[in-house]
Design an enzyme around this catalytic site. Sequence first.
Site, PDB file in Angstrom:
ATOM      1  N   ASN A 163      -7.607  -7.153   6.064  1.00 56.94           N
ATOM      2  CA  ASN A 163      -7.567  -8.596   6.319  1.00 56.94           C
ATOM      3  C   ASN A 163      -6.906  -9.255   5.108  1.00 56.94           C
ATOM      4  O   ASN A 163      -7.522  -9.370   4.053  1.00 56.94           O
ATOM      5  CB  ASN A 163      -9.000  -9.133   6.505  1.00 56.94           C
ATOM      6  CG  ASN A 163      -9.025 -10.642   6.648  1.00 56.94           C
ATOM      7  OD1 ASN A 163      -7.985 -11.269   6.872  1.00 56.94           O
ATOM      8  ND2 ASN A 163     -10.204 -11.232   6.526  1.00 56.94           N
ATOM      9  N   LYS A 220      -6.078 -12.315   4.886  1.00 49.57           N
ATOM     10  CA  LYS A 220      -6.459 -13.735   4.766  1.00 49.57           C
ATOM     11  C   LYS A 220      -5.212 -14.593   4.513  1.00 49.57           C
ATOM     12  O   LYS A 220      -4.157 -14.297   5.058  1.00 49.57           O
ATOM     13  CB  LYS A 220      -7.493 -13.926   3.658  1.00 49.57           C
ATOM     14  CG  LYS A 220      -8.626 -12.926   3.719  1.00 49.57           C
ATOM     15  CD  LYS A 220      -9.713 -13.267   2.749  1.00 49.57           C
ATOM     16  CE  LYS A 220     -10.709 -12.132   2.708  1.00 49.57           C
ATOM     17  NZ  LYS A 220     -12.018 -12.565   2.287  1.00 49.57           N
ATOM     18  N   HIS A 253     -14.285 -14.661  11.905  1.00 46.27           N
ATOM     19  CA  HIS A 253     -14.474 -14.391  10.472  1.00 46.27           C
ATOM     20  C   HIS A 253     -15.309 -15.519   9.860  1.00 46.27           C
ATOM     21  O   HIS A 253     -15.157 -16.686  10.232  1.00 46.27           O
ATOM     22  CB  HIS A 253     -13.118 -14.265   9.766  1.00 46.27           C
ATOM     23  CG  HIS A 253     -13.248 -13.694   8.392  1.00 46.27           C
ATOM     24  ND1 HIS A 253     -13.638 -14.464   7.311  1.00 46.27           N
ATOM     25  CD2 HIS A 253     -13.096 -12.434   7.929  1.00 46.27           C
ATOM     26  CE1 HIS A 253     -13.696 -13.683   6.241  1.00 46.27           C
ATOM     27  NE2 HIS A 253     -13.373 -12.454   6.586  1.00 46.27           N
ATOM     28  N   GLU A 266     -15.045 -17.058   7.196  1.00 42.76           N
ATOM     29  CA  GLU A 266     -14.254 -18.150   6.599  1.00 42.76           C
ATOM     30  C   GLU A 266     -13.766 -19.117   7.680  1.00 42.76           C
ATOM     31  O   GLU A 266     -13.592 -20.312   7.434  1.00 42.76           O
ATOM     32  CB  GLU A 266     -13.096 -17.555   5.777  1.00 42.76           C
ATOM     33  CG  GLU A 266     -13.626 -16.917   4.493  1.00 42.76           C
ATOM     34  CD  GLU A 266     -12.779 -15.792   3.925  1.00 42.76           C
ATOM     35  OE1 GLU A 266     -11.613 -15.649   4.309  1.00 42.76           O
ATOM     36  OE2 GLU A 266     -13.313 -15.027   3.087  1.00 42.76           O
ATOM     37  N   GLU A 272     -20.128  -8.074   8.555  1.00 37.16           N
ATOM     38  CA  GLU A 272     -19.710  -8.541   7.230  1.00 37.16           C
ATOM     39  C   GLU A 272     -20.758  -9.504   6.656  1.00 37.16           C
ATOM     40  O   GLU A 272     -20.738 -10.700   6.978  1.00 37.16           O
ATOM     41  CB  GLU A 272     -18.378  -9.287   7.331  1.00 37.16           C
ATOM     42  CG  GLU A 272     -17.214  -8.458   7.794  1.00 37.16           C
ATOM     43  CD  GLU A 272     -15.904  -9.007   7.244  1.00 37.16           C
ATOM     44  OE1 GLU A 272     -15.234  -8.276   6.505  1.00 37.16           O
ATOM     45  OE2 GLU A 272     -15.558 -10.167   7.525  1.00 37.16           O
ATOM     46  N   GLY A 302     -15.940 -10.673  -0.983  1.00 36.20           N
ATOM     47  CA  GLY A 302     -15.266 -11.141  -2.191  1.00 36.20           C
ATOM     48  C   GLY A 302     -16.138 -11.210  -3.432  1.00 36.20           C
ATOM     49  O   GLY A 302     -15.709 -11.732  -4.461  1.00 36.20           O
ATOM     50  N   SER A 347     -16.302  -6.515   0.272  1.00 34.86           N
ATOM     51  CA  SER A 347     -16.065  -5.922  -1.053  1.00 34.86           C
ATOM     52  C   SER A 347     -15.818  -4.415  -1.056  1.00 34.86           C
ATOM     53  O   SER A 347     -16.123  -3.752  -2.048  1.00 34.86           O
ATOM     54  CB  SER A 347     -17.228  -6.252  -2.002  1.00 34.86           C
ATOM     55  OG  SER A 347     -17.221  -7.626  -2.307  1.00 34.86           O
TER      56      SER A 347
HETATM   57  C1  PEP Z   1     -13.146 -10.014   4.515  1.00 39.45           C
HETATM   58  O1  PEP Z   1     -13.043 -11.191   4.174  1.00 39.45           O
HETATM   59  O2  PEP Z   1     -13.027  -9.685   5.714  1.00 39.45           O
HETATM   60  C2  PEP Z   1     -13.421  -9.028   3.483  1.00 39.45           C
HETATM   61  C3  PEP Z   1     -13.930  -7.895   3.836  1.00 39.45           C
HETATM   62  O3  PEP Z   1     -13.104  -9.387   2.194  1.00 39.45           O
HETATM   63  P1  PEP Z   1     -13.340  -8.558   0.831  1.00 39.45           P
HETATM   64  O4  PEP Z   1     -13.061  -7.105   1.140  1.00 39.45           O
HETATM   65  O5  PEP Z   1     -12.373  -9.132  -0.125  1.00 39.45           O
HETATM   66  O6  PEP Z   1     -14.759  -8.763   0.473  1.00 39.45           O
END
Ligand code: PEP
Length: 251
Positions: A10, A12, A100, A102, A170, A176, A212
Site C-alpha cells: 500500500n 498510500k 483503509h 486512513e 490492520e 506506521g 508496521s
Molecule cells: C497500511 O497503512 O496499510 C500499513 C500497513 O502501513 P505500515 O506498514 O506503514 O504500517
Amino acid sequence: MHSKKYFIANWKMNGLKGDLNQISIIDNFLKKKNKLSALNCIFCIPYTILGLALINLKLKKVKIGAQDVSNEAFDFGPSTGQISSKMLKDLNCKFTILGHSEKRFNGDTEHQISQKIGMAVKNNIKVILCVGENLKDYKKKKSFYKVKKQLQLSLKKNKKYLKNIIFAYEPIWSIGTGIIPENSYLNNFFLKIKKYLKNEFKIKATVIYGGSVSPKNINELKNIDLCDGFLIGGASLKHKNFIDIIKKYYN
Ligand code: PEP
C-alpha cells in the site's frame, strides 16, 4: 506456512512516475525466483501512476491495484474527483484496497464501504477489505467486537461477493508506529476472524495482517499460523525492504 501467500503493498499518497521502477525491480526478482511462484504480489498505488503502471510496465508477476473506488451506484457522471470501478476495469485493474483506516478517518462510512465493495466486484475487481480497531478499543479489549461490527456492516449486503474479498486485519495502533501485536494475540485473533467468517458467512476466508510489517519483524510475524499474508505500507516503498521481507519469509 508456504501455501499461496499474499504480499500486498500500500503506497498510500506516495509515488511519482520515477518510482515505478521499484515495482519493476520486484517483478524481476520474482521472475527469477521460481520457487516463489505461489506468491501473490499486488502493488496498490495512487491513481496518478496506476494507469501508467498497467499500460507501460509489462509486469509478469506483480499485479497492480488501486487504494479506493467511488461508492456511487453509477459508472460515469456528476461526481467530481471520484474514480469509478468501471474506469479501473478499463485499465484492467483487478484489485483495490477498501476501508483503509486512513479513509475511514477521512469520512468513509460502513455504508459507503459496503457500496464500494459491490461496485468493485461487479467490475471484476477483487477487494482487499481493511478492518481494525484503534488503541482505545484495543486497551479496553474490544478489538474483536469492533472488527466483527465492521465485517458485519460491510458484508451483509455483499453476501454474493464474499469470494472476491481478501480480508486485511490492520490494528490502527500498529499502522506506521513500528509496534506490532504479540504473536499469541494475533494467532488468537486470526482464529476468531476466520471462525466468525465461516460461521456467519460460510466462507473459508483469506485473512492477511497489516501494520508496521518490516524486514525487522517478519521473522516473528511469519509464525502466525493462520495468516495468509501481509499488507505492507512504509516498507513497500523501497524495493530492498520489500524483497527482504519476502526473502526472510521464505527462508
Ligand atoms: C497500511 O497503512 O496499510 C500499513 C500497513 O502501513 P505500515 O506498514 O506503514 O504500517
